[in-house]
Scaffold this motif. Sequence first.
Motif, PDB file in Angstrom:
ATOM      1  N   VAL A  63       0.824  -0.883  -0.408  1.00  0.00           N
ATOM      2  CA  VAL A  63      -0.106   0.080   0.166  1.00  0.00           C
ATOM      3  C   VAL A  63       0.965   1.269  -0.015  1.00  0.00           C
ATOM      4  O   VAL A  63       1.677   1.626   0.672  1.00  0.00           O
ATOM      5  CB  VAL A  63      -0.972   0.481   1.143  1.00  0.00           C
ATOM      6  CG1 VAL A  63      -1.940   1.352   0.933  1.00  0.00           C
ATOM      7  CG2 VAL A  63      -2.093  -1.731   1.281  1.00  0.00           C
TER       8      VAL A  63
ATOM      9  N   VAL B 174      -2.110  -1.457  -3.960  1.00  0.00           N
ATOM     10  CA  VAL B 174      -2.989  -0.537  -3.669  1.00  0.00           C
ATOM     11  C   VAL B 174      -2.306   0.458  -3.497  1.00  0.00           C
ATOM     12  O   VAL B 174      -1.254   1.285  -2.826  1.00  0.00           O
ATOM     13  CB  VAL B 174      -3.778  -0.258  -2.073  1.00  0.00           C
ATOM     14  CG1 VAL B 174      -4.626   0.798  -2.291  1.00  0.00           C
ATOM     15  CG2 VAL B 174      -4.821  -1.946  -1.861  1.00  0.00           C
TER      16      VAL B 174
ATOM     17  N   ASN C 298      -5.151  -1.468  -7.696  1.00  0.00           N
ATOM     18  CA  ASN C 298      -5.608  -1.037  -7.347  1.00  0.00           C
ATOM     19  C   ASN C 298      -5.664   0.702  -7.202  1.00  0.00           C
ATOM     20  O   ASN C 298      -4.529   0.564  -7.041  1.00  0.00           O
ATOM     21  CB  ASN C 298      -7.454  -1.010  -6.573  1.00  0.00           C
ATOM     22  CG  ASN C 298      -8.299  -2.721  -7.525  1.00  0.00           C
ATOM     23  OD1 ASN C 298      -8.344  -2.392  -8.726  1.00  0.00           O
ATOM     24  ND2 ASN C 298      -7.733  -3.583  -7.088  1.00  0.00           N
TER      25      ASN C 298
ATOM     26  N   VAL D  78      -9.066   0.135   1.539  1.00  0.00           N
ATOM     27  CA  VAL D  78      -7.779  -0.905   1.584  1.00  0.00           C
ATOM     28  C   VAL D  78      -7.862  -2.247   2.157  1.00  0.00           C
ATOM     29  O   VAL D  78      -7.590  -2.948   1.610  1.00  0.00           O
ATOM     30  CB  VAL D  78      -6.584   0.260   2.616  1.00  0.00           C
ATOM     31  CG1 VAL D  78      -5.534  -0.573   2.075  1.00  0.00           C
ATOM     32  CG2 VAL D  78      -6.668   1.178   1.302  1.00  0.00           C
TER      33      VAL D  78
ATOM     34  N   LEU E 287      -9.294  -4.509  -0.408  1.00  0.00           N
ATOM     35  CA  LEU E 287      -9.145  -4.594  -1.726  1.00  0.00           C
ATOM     36  C   LEU E 287      -7.193  -4.961  -1.551  1.00  0.00           C
ATOM     37  O   LEU E 287      -7.299  -6.363  -1.584  1.00  0.00           O
ATOM     38  CB  LEU E 287      -7.854  -3.207  -1.961  1.00  0.00           C
ATOM     39  CG  LEU E 287      -8.682  -2.332  -2.713  1.00  0.00           C
ATOM     40  CD1 LEU E 287      -8.828  -1.105  -3.180  1.00  0.00           C
ATOM     41  CD2 LEU E 287      -9.835  -2.696  -4.263  1.00  0.00           C
TER      42      LEU E 287
END
Length: 247
Positions: A91, A139, A182, A225, A228
């Motif tokens: 992330v 992410v 994503n 998050v 995902l």
Amino acid sequence: MTHEGQPTRTAIVFGGSGGIGRAVAERLAVDGFNVVVHYAGRAAAAEEVVDAIEQAGGVAVTASGDVADEIEMAGVFEQAADRFGGVDVVVNTAGIMLLAPVADMNLDDFDRMHRTNVRGTFVVSQLAARALRAGGALVNFSTSITRLQQPNYAAYAATKGAVDALTLILARELRGRDVTVNVVAPGPTATPLFLDGKPQDLIDRLSAAAPLERLGRPDDVAEVVAFLAGPARWVNGQTLYANGGIA
């Protein structure tokens, strides 16, 4: 920490020392992830995040470095692999925002934003594409400003538009890897950085703009998050606007 019947997974949260990044790190730890909390210059804040995770029964470590430096970032991935055996979720919340009208924007400021927001995202994404295990997720972070088109935000929005483009193309490039890619695009979110220096009347106007009539909270974004990073295996190559309906 594991969910019943499942091995422990590992997440790296870039920009995890405060604001949305901290909320993401703590939320993923709740879901059973080992968490690497990355920071650039806020070592004490990153240690606070690790302490909070450990006090709640989770496992976390810190890692430092400039997101735009590919050598330093490779070191973060190596640290995660050495400590936890591999990387499952990446992330990237790291970014900077410098505001001015296009006519007045200092080009050195623009270059600083480009280095962190665009090159930094590219470096992290490149390393994630090489390292993420099957079932993993990347992410990246953009902004709802790309839809709102507010004056003074053009240079910042341009860097985040680049994040959208490179991330969604990367999702297609990883065909066959069982790795989702994503973008999360928050709207106005009540972090210390966002609130600092803003007069109350401006905060009130921003709070009223969304149909839900409040600012976002870091936890609101962290939930997206977590979705995902975990159960959302059929969401891939998308930009999710986490803004309460403001745009």
